[in-house]
Design a protein around this motif. Sequence first.
Motif, mmCIF file in Angstrom:
data_model
loop_
_atom_site.group_PDB
_atom_site.id
_atom_site.type_symbol
_atom_site.label_atom_id
_atom_site.label_comp_id
_atom_site.label_asym_id
_atom_site.label_seq_id
_atom_site.Cartn_x
_atom_site.Cartn_y
_atom_site.Cartn_z
ATOM 1 N N VAL A 1 0.863 -1.183 0.000
ATOM 2 C CA VAL A 1 0.000 0.000 0.000
ATOM 3 C C VAL A 1 0.897 1.230 0.000
ATOM 4 O O VAL A 1 1.848 1.319 0.781
ATOM 5 C CB VAL A 1 -0.939 0.028 1.229
ATOM 6 N N ARG A 2 0.586 2.167 -0.879
ATOM 7 C CA ARG A 2 1.376 3.398 -0.997
ATOM 8 C C ARG A 2 0.405 4.579 -1.032
ATOM 9 O O ARG A 2 -0.508 4.614 -1.872
ATOM 10 C CB ARG A 2 2.205 3.352 -2.275
ATOM 11 N N ILE A 3 0.575 5.530 -0.111
ATOM 12 C CA ILE A 3 -0.290 6.712 -0.041
ATOM 13 C C ILE A 3 0.578 7.966 -0.082
ATOM 14 O O ILE A 3 1.478 8.124 0.739
ATOM 15 C CB ILE A 3 -1.157 6.721 1.231
ATOM 16 N N THR A 4 0.290 8.838 -1.029
ATOM 17 C CA THR A 4 1.054 10.074 -1.179
ATOM 18 C C THR A 4 0.094 11.256 -1.236
ATOM 19 O O THR A 4 -1.007 11.155 -1.768
ATOM 20 C CB THR A 4 1.891 10.040 -2.475
ATOM 21 N N GLY B 1 -0.155 11.375 6.447
ATOM 22 C CA GLY B 1 0.102 10.616 7.661
ATOM 23 C C GLY B 1 -0.951 10.881 8.726
ATOM 24 O O GLY B 1 -1.528 9.960 9.305
ATOM 25 N N ARG B 2 -1.220 12.138 8.967
ATOM 26 C CA ARG B 2 -2.244 12.542 9.935
ATOM 27 C C ARG B 2 -3.628 12.557 9.292
ATOM 28 O O ARG B 2 -4.627 12.195 9.913
ATOM 29 C CB ARG B 2 -1.920 13.940 10.471
ATOM 30 N N GLY B 3 -3.666 12.952 8.016
ATOM 31 C CA GLY B 3 -4.945 13.204 7.361
ATOM 32 C C GLY B 3 -5.305 14.659 7.584
ATOM 33 O O GLY B 3 -5.220 15.161 8.720
ATOM 34 N N THR B 4 -5.676 15.358 6.519
ATOM 35 C CA THR B 4 -5.978 16.789 6.627
ATOM 36 C C THR B 4 -6.968 17.080 7.734
ATOM 37 O O THR B 4 -6.861 18.078 8.439
ATOM 38 C CB THR B 4 -6.518 17.317 5.285
ATOM 39 N N ASN C 1 5.249 -3.761 1.844
ATOM 40 C CA ASN C 1 5.530 -2.396 2.285
ATOM 41 C C ASN C 1 4.252 -1.570 2.444
ATOM 42 O O ASN C 1 3.326 -1.667 1.638
ATOM 43 C CB ASN C 1 6.447 -1.698 1.273
ATOM 44 N N PHE C 2 4.209 -0.784 3.514
ATOM 45 C CA PHE C 2 3.198 0.250 3.667
ATOM 46 C C PHE C 2 3.928 1.588 3.687
ATOM 47 O O PHE C 2 4.702 1.866 4.603
ATOM 48 C CB PHE C 2 2.394 0.070 4.960
ATOM 49 N N GLY C 3 3.711 2.397 2.664
ATOM 50 C CA GLY C 3 4.431 3.657 2.544
ATOM 51 C C GLY C 3 3.511 4.857 2.603
ATOM 52 O O GLY C 3 2.492 4.918 1.912
ATOM 53 N N LEU C 4 3.849 5.813 3.456
ATOM 54 C CA LEU C 4 3.132 7.087 3.556
ATOM 55 C C LEU C 4 4.117 8.203 3.246
ATOM 56 O O LEU C 4 5.184 8.281 3.866
ATOM 57 C CB LEU C 4 2.570 7.285 4.962
ATOM 58 N N TYR C 5 3.762 9.077 2.308
ATOM 59 C CA TYR C 5 4.700 10.115 1.891
ATOM 60 C C TYR C 5 3.983 11.460 1.836
ATOM 61 O O TYR C 5 3.165 11.711 0.953
ATOM 62 C CB TYR C 5 5.297 9.775 0.526
ATOM 63 N N ASP C 6 4.281 12.323 2.817
ATOM 64 C CA ASP C 6 3.743 13.684 2.789
ATOM 65 C C ASP C 6 4.487 14.458 1.707
ATOM 66 O O ASP C 6 5.714 14.582 1.741
ATOM 67 C CB ASP C 6 3.944 14.365 4.148
ATOM 68 N N SER C 7 3.737 14.983 0.748
ATOM 69 C CA SER C 7 4.368 15.588 -0.425
ATOM 70 C C SER C 7 4.313 17.107 -0.380
ATOM 71 O O SER C 7 3.604 17.712 0.420
ATOM 72 C CB SER C 7 3.673 15.090 -1.689
ATOM 73 N N LEU C 8 5.056 17.714 -1.286
ATOM 74 C CA LEU C 8 5.052 19.157 -1.423
ATOM 75 C C LEU C 8 3.774 19.607 -2.131
ATOM 76 O O LEU C 8 3.039 18.809 -2.701
ATOM 77 C CB LEU C 8 6.269 19.614 -2.217
ATOM 78 N N ALA D 1 2.921 -1.009 -10.916
ATOM 79 C CA ALA D 1 2.659 -1.768 -9.681
ATOM 80 C C ALA D 1 1.199 -2.193 -9.639
ATOM 81 O O ALA D 1 0.428 -1.745 -8.779
ATOM 82 C CB ALA D 1 3.016 -0.917 -8.459
ATOM 83 N N PRO D 2 0.777 -3.072 -10.547
ATOM 84 C CA PRO D 2 -0.641 -3.459 -10.585
ATOM 85 C C PRO D 2 -1.096 -4.237 -9.365
ATOM 86 O O PRO D 2 -2.294 -4.299 -9.076
ATOM 87 C CB PRO D 2 -0.732 -4.318 -11.849
ATOM 88 N N ASP D 3 -0.176 -4.821 -8.628
ATOM 89 C CA ASP D 3 -0.528 -5.652 -7.481
ATOM 90 C C ASP D 3 -0.586 -4.860 -6.177
ATOM 91 O O ASP D 3 -0.849 -5.420 -5.121
ATOM 92 C CB ASP D 3 0.493 -6.791 -7.343
ATOM 93 N N ALA D 4 -0.365 -3.554 -6.257
ATOM 94 C CA ALA D 4 -0.357 -2.711 -5.062
ATOM 95 C C ALA D 4 -1.528 -1.737 -5.087
ATOM 96 O O ALA D 4 -2.087 -1.439 -6.149
ATOM 97 C CB ALA D 4 0.955 -1.943 -4.966
ATOM 98 N N LEU D 5 -1.905 -1.247 -3.912
ATOM 99 C CA LEU D 5 -2.890 -0.173 -3.816
ATOM 100 C C LEU D 5 -2.114 1.139 -3.769
ATOM 101 O O LEU D 5 -1.436 1.436 -2.785
ATOM 102 C CB LEU D 5 -3.752 -0.329 -2.565
ATOM 103 N N VAL D 6 -2.212 1.916 -4.835
ATOM 104 C CA VAL D 6 -1.485 3.184 -4.951
ATOM 105 C C VAL D 6 -2.504 4.321 -4.863
ATOM 106 O O VAL D 6 -3.442 4.384 -5.670
ATOM 107 C CB VAL D 6 -0.699 3.269 -6.270
ATOM 108 N N ILE D 7 -2.320 5.201 -3.890
ATOM 109 C CA ILE D 7 -3.294 6.262 -3.610
ATOM 110 C C ILE D 7 -2.637 7.626 -3.652
ATOM 111 O O ILE D 7 -1.538 7.812 -3.119
ATOM 112 C CB ILE D 7 -3.932 6.054 -2.216
ATOM 113 N N TRP D 8 -3.302 8.574 -4.295
ATOM 114 C CA TRP D 8 -2.937 9.996 -4.151
ATOM 115 C C TRP D 8 -4.115 10.704 -3.508
ATOM 116 O O TRP D 8 -5.256 10.555 -3.945
ATOM 117 C CB TRP D 8 -2.635 10.646 -5.490
ATOM 118 N N GLU D 9 -3.837 11.441 -2.445
ATOM 119 C CA GLU D 9 -4.896 12.160 -1.736
ATOM 120 C C GLU D 9 -4.641 13.655 -1.813
ATOM 121 O O GLU D 9 -3.549 14.139 -1.497
ATOM 122 C CB GLU D 9 -4.950 11.727 -0.269
#
Length: 452
Positions: free
Chosen positions: A128-131, A136-139, A168-175, A192-200
């Motif tokens: 799981v990847r969230i950018t 991390g906190r959520g707005t 892997n579980f990745g959280l990335y606070d972006s610019l 990465a078709p086998d992963a959950l890739v999220i942009w928030e």
Amino acid sequence: LYAEKLIGQGVITDEQSKQMEKTYRTALEKGDHVALSLVLEPNSGMFVDWRPYLNHEWSFDCDTGVDIKLLKVLATKIAEFPENFAVQRQVQKIYEDRRKMAHGGMTANWGFAETLAYATIIAEGHAVRITGQDVGRGTFSHRHAVLHDQKNASTYTPLCNIAPDQPNFGLYDSLLSEEAVLAFEYGYSTTAPDALVIWEAQFGDFANGAQVVIDQFITSGEQKWQRLCGLTMLLPHGFEGQGPEHSSARLERFLQLSAEHNIQVCVPTTPAQIFHLLRRQVVRHLRKPLVVMTPKSLLRHKQAISCLEELSVGGFLPVIGEQDQLDNAQVKRVVLCSGKVYYDLYNRREEKEQKDTVIIRIEQLYPFPELILAAELEKYPNIEKVVWCQEEPMNQGAWYCSQHHMRNALRRVKPELHLEGVGRPHAAAPAVGFMSVHIEQQQALVNDALNS
């Protein structure tokens, strides 16, 4: 110039320089390569096997339930942190509540169901990847997936500590560069078709800054280049009186771009719905971009709750029918809606003790569930009025792009029925800038939907 420099340094002679130039021109004229290849052989270790994800037809059916015993184990895991870890007081309360939710002592809220969905996906072997900005906190402080020690500033992420050899579980606070970050995540998801890739997006409106990526790649990449993509976009959306910059994720733009089953556009209203929706994106092998209009006030709404059993069985519901036990034969009015306006409609109906009106939520606006909606409408043989209610101005939101789907469903049940639309007045901006006007508009559209 480079040759002249080499001649001046005595590295080559003038005659050698002329011979090099002649050889170079001859190679160009013959069509030969004149530059050395940087990569002699491709790195096969970076190849992606897309074969399991090809040639799948769209279907609304997908079982995303999880055994309740496993749910409780994982729910306990995501609420744990080291004993000597100094957590901020309010965050401590959030985690105490999550422990209660894990054992059925409290109903699940949005943040719990969302993080539990990630835990189940990881437990089933998917990364799981969230950018995004403040993911991390959520707005709106609902996620708190990363904990910060108040004494030494160290961090701890429960979702990274589910099992010793977990994906892997990745959280990335972006610019604050939506175009750059969303473009990168689109590229990442295509490999990465086998992963959950999220942009928030911090607010759904901020996706405006990446519109070129949405237009050129996310919504059209499959048709133009046959490139599949399972990217998920979480876009906070909802009219809370926060003004024109923090109200709308521009739902209408995504619906206008929807065709040929290219994307999925969903507006979930319960914790169980977001749980099953996120899991569906990985569990089934169909890979389509998912656009989610996520809530703000519903993150803590007392009625936006689910029990653990709702997470353990079934799947995402594209349509949620009437939740109260009403006499179907007495129903004269049907109100269709999406998003948090449902709760305003429900509470106003309860105040009025209006027993002849049902409220049906359309949780997936594209691909539109016409047959499922028609099946819900068939439950009520004496319908006289059908209304679509939205919070957005009537030139925005789902009205223009989705009304023909609703009418198709109506024709299957009662061809003579007319569909009415209710919402805010047409506007150039997404929302007004005064709370008093916002409240007045909200009350008016809810009353109109129930009494037009």
